[in-house]
Design an enzyme around this catalytic site. Structure first.
Site, PDB file in Angstrom:
ATOM      1  NE  ARG A 104      42.094  35.214  38.409  1.00  0.00           N
ATOM      2  CZ  ARG A 104      41.461  36.135  39.087  1.00  0.00           C
ATOM      3  NH1 ARG A 104      42.040  37.284  39.362  1.00  0.00           N
ATOM      4  NH2 ARG A 104      40.239  35.921  39.523  1.00  0.00           N
ATOM      5  CG  ASN A 159      44.795  38.532  36.676  1.00  0.00           C
ATOM      6  OD1 ASN A 159      43.986  38.356  35.767  1.00  0.00           O
ATOM      7  ND2 ASN A 159      44.429  38.778  37.930  1.00  0.00           N
ATOM      8  NE  ARG A 199      32.090  41.132  38.374  1.00  0.00           N
ATOM      9  CZ  ARG A 199      33.092  40.296  38.626  1.00  0.00           C
ATOM     10  NH1 ARG A 199      32.866  38.995  38.720  1.00  0.00           N
ATOM     11  NH2 ARG A 199      34.320  40.751  38.778  1.00  0.00           N
ATOM     12  CG  HIS A 234      37.214  34.801  43.248  1.00  0.00           C
ATOM     13  ND1 HIS A 234      35.967  35.289  43.600  1.00  0.00           N
ATOM     14  CD2 HIS A 234      37.846  35.815  42.628  1.00  0.00           C
ATOM     15  CE1 HIS A 234      35.857  36.540  43.192  1.00  0.00           C
ATOM     16  NE2 HIS A 234      36.978  36.895  42.605  1.00  0.00           N
ATOM     17  CD  GLU A 288      43.106  35.826  43.391  1.00  0.00           C
ATOM     18  OE1 GLU A 288      43.249  37.025  43.702  1.00  0.00           O
ATOM     19  OE2 GLU A 288      42.183  35.411  42.672  1.00  0.00           O
TER      20      GLU A 288
END
Ligand code: ADP
Length: 393
Positions: free
Chosen positions: A93, A8, A241, A181, A380
């Site tokens: 990813r 990732n 964010r 996601h 994940e």
């Protein structure tokens, strides 16, 4: 021993996990680690399955960022060699698969070009996701690579959930809501029947609350709506964010301060969210430990915004049979879960406070709750490893 490497890669870090093959359902990574601080003081460290640090290495400064990224990946591959681990495949990813890549993809020289074309859709992430693929193609040309897209799981959304109210020609260019996601939501969707029984196939909202945070509406365990949109900045308030922001705010700042895309990018991705509102930290744990009123305000706003998005996604799901929390905050912060659910009593939500405060409890609803409430740890990397194994046989 034959292994799967899951990568990732971000702008200044490269996180990875190593799994032994064959991959069993729920298998834990045998190693996890990262190259951190690329462009500053880069380090490479590895933790074993019990979470103990088993390798820690300072990386030398390179002539440029490109060289430092490369050196980080080389350090990882050298370390894998030293462990006598043979790589059977690498799973990546990748943030954006655009409108077309709705499933994991075996990477080759031609489709990496296709992924390159999606860089304008995710300029802050996509180039970093693709870089290690090229390096690996050069260094280990015989090791197959698989890309798993954050957007792929959301491609089951109906068109109405993907469309902005803008002129059709701009939508046709691909300016629409993608959702992110995806590997996390796919993993949760797999676990759902075991945790909430037949309600798994009803209307479920999953809240992935980490540094990046989003929610996904599920129906029959398929995505029907997302709080994230064209980019991963929409929707919930996050660590740094903004989440949902009236675009008029940006026009105002352009007009009154002469801001351009660089300043606005900084504002919406780096200086806002928990960090911006608290003025203290982007880290939920730090804010929960702080006595400052600004920290409390930031957490309250985080919960309120999450509850409002959840209401909107209940519409997308056509009801609300269950709410699932996951991600660093969702899995570990009883206070945030309680803060969000406190806004949702009128949905028939009734939380069991003791269960909510008990680490490792999967169900946190009272028996009279109309809505099942669950906390499910996400994985994940396992999801990506699973796809890599399946695709490559
Ligand atoms: P990322 O999006 O980077 O993968 P994570 O899912 O690891 O992020 O989530 C990181 C967030 O989880 C941070 O805000 C961190 O403070 C928060 N977190 C982790 N553990 C706890 C805890 N015990 N209590 C509250 N927040 C926590």
């Amino acid at each position: 021993m034959s292994s799967l490497l899951i990568v990732n890669a971000g702008s200044s870090s490269l996180k990875f996990a190593v799994y032994n093959l064959p991959l069993a359902e729920g298998a834990q990574a045998v190693f996890r680690g990262q190259v951190d601080g690329i462009g500053a003081d880069a380090r490479f460290f590895v933790k074993d399955a019990s979470g103990d640090r088993c390798h820690d290495q300072e990386l030398p400064k390179g002539p440029d960022l490109e060289a430092e990224h490369q050196a980080g990946l080389d350090a990882l591959l050298d370390w894998l060699d030293a462990q006598k681990l043979t790589l059977a495949a690498v799973g990546h990813r990748v943030v954006h698969g655009g409108a077309n890549f709705a499933a994991p993809l075996r990477i080759d020289a031609s489709n990496i070009e296709e992924l390159e074309k999606l860089v304008p859709l995710a300029p802050l992430h996509q180039p970093h996701n693709l870089r290690p693929m090229r390096t690996l193609m050069r260094r280990l040309p015989d090791v197959p690579q698989v890309a798993c897209f954050d957007t792929a799981f959301h491609r089951t959304q109906p068109a109405i959930a993907e469309t902005f109210a803008i002129p059709r020609a701009i939508t046709a260019e691909g300016v629409k809501r993608y959702g992110f996601h995806g590997s996390s939501y796919e993993y949760i969707a797999r676990q759902l029947p075991g945790v909430i029984g037949p309600r798994a196939d009803g209307a479920v909202v999953v809240a992935h609350l980490g540094n990046g945070a989003s929610m996904c509406a599920l129906r029959e365990r398929k995505a029907v709506g997302s709080s994230m949109g064209f980019t991963a900045v929409d929707g919930l308030m996050m660590g740094t964010r903004t989440g949902l922001l009236d675009p008029g705010v940006m026009l105002y700042l352009m007009d009154t301060r002469g801001w351009g895309s660089k300043e606005l990018t900084n504002l919406i991705y780096k200086q806002s969210g928990l960090l911006g509102v608290s003025g203290i930290s982007q880290d939920m744990r730090t804010l929960q430990e702080s006595d400052a009123p600004e920290a409390k305000e930031a957490i309250e706003l985080f919960c309120y915004r999450a509850a409002r998005e959840l209401g909107s996604l209940a519409v997308a799901a056509g009801g609300l049979d269950a709410i699932v929390f996951t991600g660093g905050i969702g899995e570990n912060s009883p206070a945030v879960r309680a803060g969000i659910l406190a806004h949702l009593g009128f949905f028939g939500v009734s939380m069991d406070a003791e269960a909510n405060n008990t680490r490792g409890r999967l169900r946190i609803d009272k028996s009279d709750s109309r809505v099942a409430l669950a906390v499910i740890p996400t994985d994940e990397e396992w999801m990506i490893a699973h796809h890599a194994q399946r695709l490559l046989g």
